[in-house]
Design a protein around this motif. Structure first.
Motif, short mmCIF file in Angstrom:
data_model
loop_
_atom_site.label_atom_id
_atom_site.label_comp_id
_atom_site.label_asym_id
_atom_site.label_seq_id
_atom_site.Cartn_x
_atom_site.Cartn_y
_atom_site.Cartn_z
N UNK A 195 -76.12 60.60 51.47
CA UNK A 195 -75.91 59.17 51.67
C UNK A 195 -75.40 58.88 53.08
N UNK A 196 -76.04 57.91 53.73
CA UNK A 196 -75.59 57.49 55.04
C UNK A 196 -76.04 58.36 56.19
N UNK A 226 -84.50 61.04 48.24
CA UNK A 226 -83.91 61.02 46.91
C UNK A 226 -82.40 61.31 46.95
N UNK A 227 -81.98 62.07 47.98
CA UNK A 227 -80.56 62.40 48.13
C UNK A 227 -79.80 61.32 48.89
N UNK A 228 -80.50 60.25 49.30
CA UNK A 228 -79.82 59.11 49.90
C UNK A 228 -79.93 58.98 51.40
N UNK A 229 -80.69 59.88 52.06
CA UNK A 229 -80.78 59.85 53.51
C UNK A 229 -81.80 58.84 54.01
N UNK A 230 -81.56 58.34 55.22
CA UNK A 230 -82.60 57.65 55.97
C UNK A 230 -83.43 58.73 56.63
N UNK A 231 -84.74 58.66 56.52
CA UNK A 231 -85.62 59.72 57.01
C UNK A 231 -86.59 59.16 58.03
N UNK A 232 -86.70 59.86 59.17
CA UNK A 232 -87.76 59.59 60.13
C UNK A 232 -88.71 60.77 60.09
N UNK A 233 -89.96 60.52 59.72
CA UNK A 233 -90.95 61.57 59.62
C UNK A 233 -91.86 61.58 60.82
#
Length: 252
Positions: free
Chosen positions: A4-5, A27-34
């Motif tokens: 998270x965060x 799913x674990x709460x992260x912001x993701x840049x792919x």
């Protein structure tokens, strides 16, 4: 296992293992840049709520600039997953220098640059976690994979070194070393019952690792739950490389 965060960058995120890692991080709460060189991955990532950036990791300057851009946009960078890679299998004596160069640029140089760029950001911000995708080929390989195996062994070696280079500034660096994984290509191949049976004989469990299982390992290493691991190589090969009496399943 909570992210998270946190903001995580995943390279090669548009399909296969990278997409599995991006999905697990979300799913674990992260912001993701792919990051992915193929725009076909945009819809898959955006469906997860991740941000897509078209990035060619072989353009090392452009790759570094993309990491800086993603960091500036999100205001933080907590995790970096260097997943982008290629496999070229040809008879050793037939391998061309161009093929060697492709393997080294994609599989090794880009990882080194990704770690360096992310490491500079993280060490200036109090820490973070880096996960590099190596391979079972770093430990146990076969003919036709000489250059590929060398790149994956290089990833494992520099992961160990970077644990000491970056660890004092709060950055952990670990590697995941998968064996066969059920990417889209492998799933298609497993429609052939003969190939499916062969793949399942690669480990004592008689199964094939999924991209989501690799994703879960990545989340563990990126999260505070993995705090005790630094400079580690997680052999996600279901004991494939642990067999002393090595045999070739193609001749069994």
């Amino acid at each position: 296992m909570n992210l998270d965060g946190k903001h995580i960058i995943v390279t090669g995120a548009g399909a296969g293992i990278g997409l599995g890692i991006a999905r697990a991080c979300r799913a674990a709460g992260a912001e993701v840049t792919g990051f992915d060189v193929n725009v076909a991955g945009r819809d898959r990532l955006e469906a997860l709520g991740a941000r897509f950036m078209q990035v060619d990791v072989t353009d090392l300057d452009g790759f570094e600039a993309a990491i800086s851009e993603a960091h500036s946009r999100e205001g933080r960078l907590d995790g970096m997953v260097n997943n982008a890679g290629v496999t070229i299998k040809v008879p050793f004596l037939d391998m061309t220098r161009a093929q060697m160069e492709t393997l080294w640029t994609v599989n090794q140089r880009s990882v080194l640059v990704g770690c360096q760029a992310a490491g500079r950001i993280m060490t200036g911000a109090g820490g973070g976690a880096i996960v590099n995708l190596s391979s079972v080929h770093a430990r146990a390989t076969n003919p036709g994979h000489e250059a590929y195996a060398a790149t994956k062994a290089a990833i494992a070696a520099m992961t160990r070194a970077m644990a000491w280079s970056l660890g004092p500034q709060g950055v952990r660096v670990n590697a995941i070393c998968p064996a066969l994984v059920r990417t889209e290509i492998v799933d298609a191949a497993m429609q052939d019952p003969t190939l499916a049976a062969q793949f399942r004989r690669y480990n004592p469990e008689g199964t094939v690792t999924t991209v989501d299982e690799i994703g879960a390992l990545a989340v563990f290493l990126l999260s505070d739950a993995g705090a005790a691991l630094n400079g580690s190589e997680v052999m996600a090969d279901r004991a494939m490389s642990a067999l002393l009496d090595v045999f070739d399943v193609r001749r069994d």
